[in-house]
Motif scaffolding. Structure first.
Motif, PDB file in Angstrom:
ATOM      1  N   LEU A 106      34.393  65.821   8.915  1.00 16.62           N
ATOM      2  CA  LEU A 106      34.630  66.768  10.127  1.00 16.62           C
ATOM      3  C   LEU A 106      35.350  67.945   9.823  1.00 16.62           C
ATOM      4  O   LEU A 106      36.294  67.694   9.115  1.00 16.62           O
ATOM      5  N   ILE A 107      34.817  68.940  10.162  1.00 11.13           N
ATOM      6  CA  ILE A 107      35.597  70.439   9.934  1.00 11.13           C
ATOM      7  C   ILE A 107      35.726  71.067  11.244  1.00 11.13           C
ATOM      8  O   ILE A 107      34.616  71.215  11.960  1.00 11.13           O
ATOM      9  N   ALA A 108      36.666  71.738  11.442  1.00  7.31           N
ATOM     10  CA  ALA A 108      36.798  72.719  12.567  1.00  7.31           C
ATOM     11  C   ALA A 108      36.943  74.035  12.267  1.00  7.31           C
ATOM     12  O   ALA A 108      37.707  74.333  11.179  1.00  7.31           O
ATOM     13  N   ALA A 109      36.079  75.098  12.709  1.00  4.87           N
ATOM     14  CA  ALA A 109      36.459  76.236  12.628  1.00  4.87           C
ATOM     15  C   ALA A 109      36.361  77.181  13.851  1.00  4.87           C
ATOM     16  O   ALA A 109      35.561  77.260  14.807  1.00  4.87           O
ATOM     17  N   HIS A 110      37.642  77.196  14.371  1.00  9.36           N
ATOM     18  CA  HIS A 110      38.043  77.732  15.782  1.00  9.36           C
ATOM     19  C   HIS A 110      38.160  79.431  15.881  1.00  9.36           C
ATOM     20  O   HIS A 110      37.569  80.043  15.957  1.00  9.36           O
ATOM     21  N   THR A 111      39.764  79.455  15.981  1.00 11.89           N
ATOM     22  CA  THR A 111      40.251  80.707  16.100  1.00 11.89           C
ATOM     23  C   THR A 111      39.886  81.507  14.932  1.00 11.89           C
ATOM     24  O   THR A 111      39.568  82.766  15.035  1.00 11.89           O
ATOM     25  N   ASN A 112      39.684  80.865  13.730  1.00 12.67           N
ATOM     26  CA  ASN A 112      38.934  81.679  12.378  1.00 12.67           C
ATOM     27  C   ASN A 112      37.560  82.417  12.541  1.00 12.67           C
ATOM     28  O   ASN A 112      37.161  83.151  12.053  1.00 12.67           O
ATOM     29  N   ALA A 113      36.844  81.547  13.619  1.00 21.84           N
ATOM     30  CA  ALA A 113      35.615  81.886  13.729  1.00 21.84           C
ATOM     31  C   ALA A 113      35.237  82.798  14.905  1.00 21.84           C
ATOM     32  O   ALA A 113      34.119  83.149  15.413  1.00 21.84           O
ATOM     33  N   ASP A 114      36.446  83.160  15.592  1.00 22.93           N
ATOM     34  CA  ASP A 114      36.335  83.885  17.045  1.00 22.93           C
ATOM     35  C   ASP A 114      36.197  85.255  16.569  1.00 22.93           C
ATOM     36  O   ASP A 114      35.463  86.114  17.172  1.00 22.93           O
ATOM     37  N   GLN A 115      37.080  85.713  15.716  1.00 22.10           N
ATOM     38  CA  GLN A 115      37.447  87.325  15.595  1.00 22.10           C
ATOM     39  C   GLN A 115      36.612  88.043  14.473  1.00 22.10           C
ATOM     40  O   GLN A 115      36.199  89.463  14.797  1.00 22.10           O
ATOM     41  N   PRO A 116      35.975  87.530  13.381  1.00 24.58           N
ATOM     42  CA  PRO A 116      35.395  88.175  12.509  1.00 24.58           C
ATOM     43  C   PRO A 116      33.913  88.758  13.041  1.00 24.58           C
ATOM     44  O   PRO A 116      33.590  88.530  14.024  1.00 24.58           O
ATOM     45  N   GLU A 117      33.151  89.700  12.142  1.00 22.26           N
ATOM     46  CA  GLU A 117      32.040  90.018  12.538  1.00 22.26           C
ATOM     47  C   GLU A 117      31.151  88.544  12.256  1.00 22.26           C
ATOM     48  O   GLU A 117      31.578  87.988  11.333  1.00 22.26           O
ATOM     49  N   GLY A 118      30.147  88.606  12.920  1.00 19.48           N
ATOM     50  CA  GLY A 118      29.380  87.125  12.871  1.00 19.48           C
ATOM     51  C   GLY A 118      30.326  86.008  13.456  1.00 19.48           C
ATOM     52  O   GLY A 118      30.125  84.815  13.252  1.00 19.48           O
ATOM     53  N   GLY A 119      31.243  86.233  14.160  1.00 21.52           N
ATOM     54  CA  GLY A 119      31.985  85.361  15.029  1.00 21.52           C
ATOM     55  C   GLY A 119      31.776  85.357  16.301  1.00 21.52           C
ATOM     56  O   GLY A 119      30.771  86.004  16.770  1.00 21.52           O
ATOM     57  N   VAL A 120      32.198  84.274  17.223  1.00 21.12           N
ATOM     58  CA  VAL A 120      31.850  84.125  18.439  1.00 21.12           C
ATOM     59  C   VAL A 120      31.745  85.489  19.253  1.00 21.12           C
ATOM     60  O   VAL A 120      30.544  85.595  19.920  1.00 21.12           O
ATOM     61  N   SER A 121      32.723  86.128  19.500  1.00 23.64           N
ATOM     62  CA  SER A 121      32.538  87.335  20.557  1.00 23.64           C
ATOM     63  C   SER A 121      31.563  88.400  20.028  1.00 23.64           C
ATOM     64  O   SER A 121      30.691  88.982  20.683  1.00 23.64           O
TER      65      SER A 121
END
Ligand SMILES: [Zn+2]
Length: 292
Positions: A106-121
């Motif tokens: 199991l791996i988590a990618a949370h706030t590190n996956a929110d901000q970049p290009e190709g991230g959540v937003s």
């Protein structure tokens, strides 16, 4: 084309998968309060099938184990605060025990996956058709990481559209959940400039107002911040569109599955990645007033 650093290894190990995730969504971007990275798993175990999902909940763990996946990458971390037991008496311990027994990391990618290009937003803005996007809150300089972008996005629709029509576009672009989307504002009012934040965004109203947005799309809007923002707007802009937290973040899941597969292929590894379609929004039904 980059060289496979270990040409003798046909399959990546779990540690290689952790490296691939770090390359796509650098763990160094994780907020102080957050916990990302590997949660459970044997680092040397080979990985050939990876499931990607928003939430590490029982339905998703079932899917991972029944599907024979070697690893599960989720957006939300299963363990965020101090833990003194992972026995199966607690539900988190039970999920972890099942994953470990089933040989699934199991791996988590949370706030590190929110901000970049190709991230959540960024992806939420893309599926809503925004152009010329900029972060609502630009990331502070980080010399180690290239262009970390920042929190939320603001951008412009190709054409102005009625608030109700734009809300339908939001609902149509996201997974269908029982609660649908909630809207504050005149249904016929025209909107063009859109601010958004995948996940909970009700701490960003100052930035939303400063961005000149006509409408703000986010999740988990609580009574007081939403009410005060509407009063401050005197009935005008920014209007509000509140989506399910799960739904606004799910846009990352299929993108992440593809991105991982591509990143593995660049290192000469073939892995199968799947975007979970489990709807893990916790709400099951709503009652709406009978508007006769
Ligand atoms: Zn979230």
């Amino acid at each position: 084309m980059s060289q496979n650093p270990r040409p003798d290894a046909e399959q990546p190990r779990f540690s290689d998968l952790v490296d691939l995730v770090d390359g796509l969504w650098p763990f160094s971007l994780t907020e102080d309060w957050d916990r990302t990275g590997p949660v459970a798993g044997r680092m040397q175990r080979p990985v050939s099938k990876v499931l990607v999902a928003v939430d590490p909940v029982a339905e998703v763990v079932d899917e991972a184990l029944e599907g024979g996946y070697d690893a599960l990458l989720t957006h939300h971390p299963l363990l965020l605060r101090g833990v003194s037991s992972v026995s199966d008496e607690g539900y988190k311990g039970e999920l972890l025990t099942r994953l470990i027994e089933g040989g699934c990391g199991l791996i988590a990618a949370h706030t590190n996956a929110d901000q970049p290009e190709g991230g959540v937003s960024d992806l939420l803005g893309q599926v809503l058709g925004l152009r010329d996007m900029e972060p609502l809150v630009p990331a502070k300089g980080n010399d180690d990481v290239e262009a970390p972008a920042g929190i939320g996005r603001v951008g412009t629709l190709e054409q102005p559209m009625a608030l109700a029509a734009f809300a339908r576009r939001v609902a149509g672009a996201l997974p269908s959940v029982a609660g649908g989307v909630r809207v504050a504002g005149d249904a016929q009012a025209e909107v063009r400039r859109v601010a958004l934040c995948g996940g909970a965004g009700d701490s960003l109203f100052d930035e939303v107002r400063a961005s000149g947005a006509d409408v703000f799309v986010t999740s988990d809007l609580r009574h007081h911040p939403a009410s005060e923002a509407r009063e401050e707007a005197r009935g005008g802009t920014p209007y509000l569109i509140d989506t399910a937290h799960f739904a606004s973040e799910w846009v990352w899941v299929p993108f992440a599955a593809e991105a991982l597969k591509r990143a593995a292929a660049e290192r000469g590894w073939e892995i199968e990645t799947t975007a979970s379609e489990a709807v893990t929004d916790p709400w099951d039904f709503v009652l709406v007033p009978d508007r006769r």
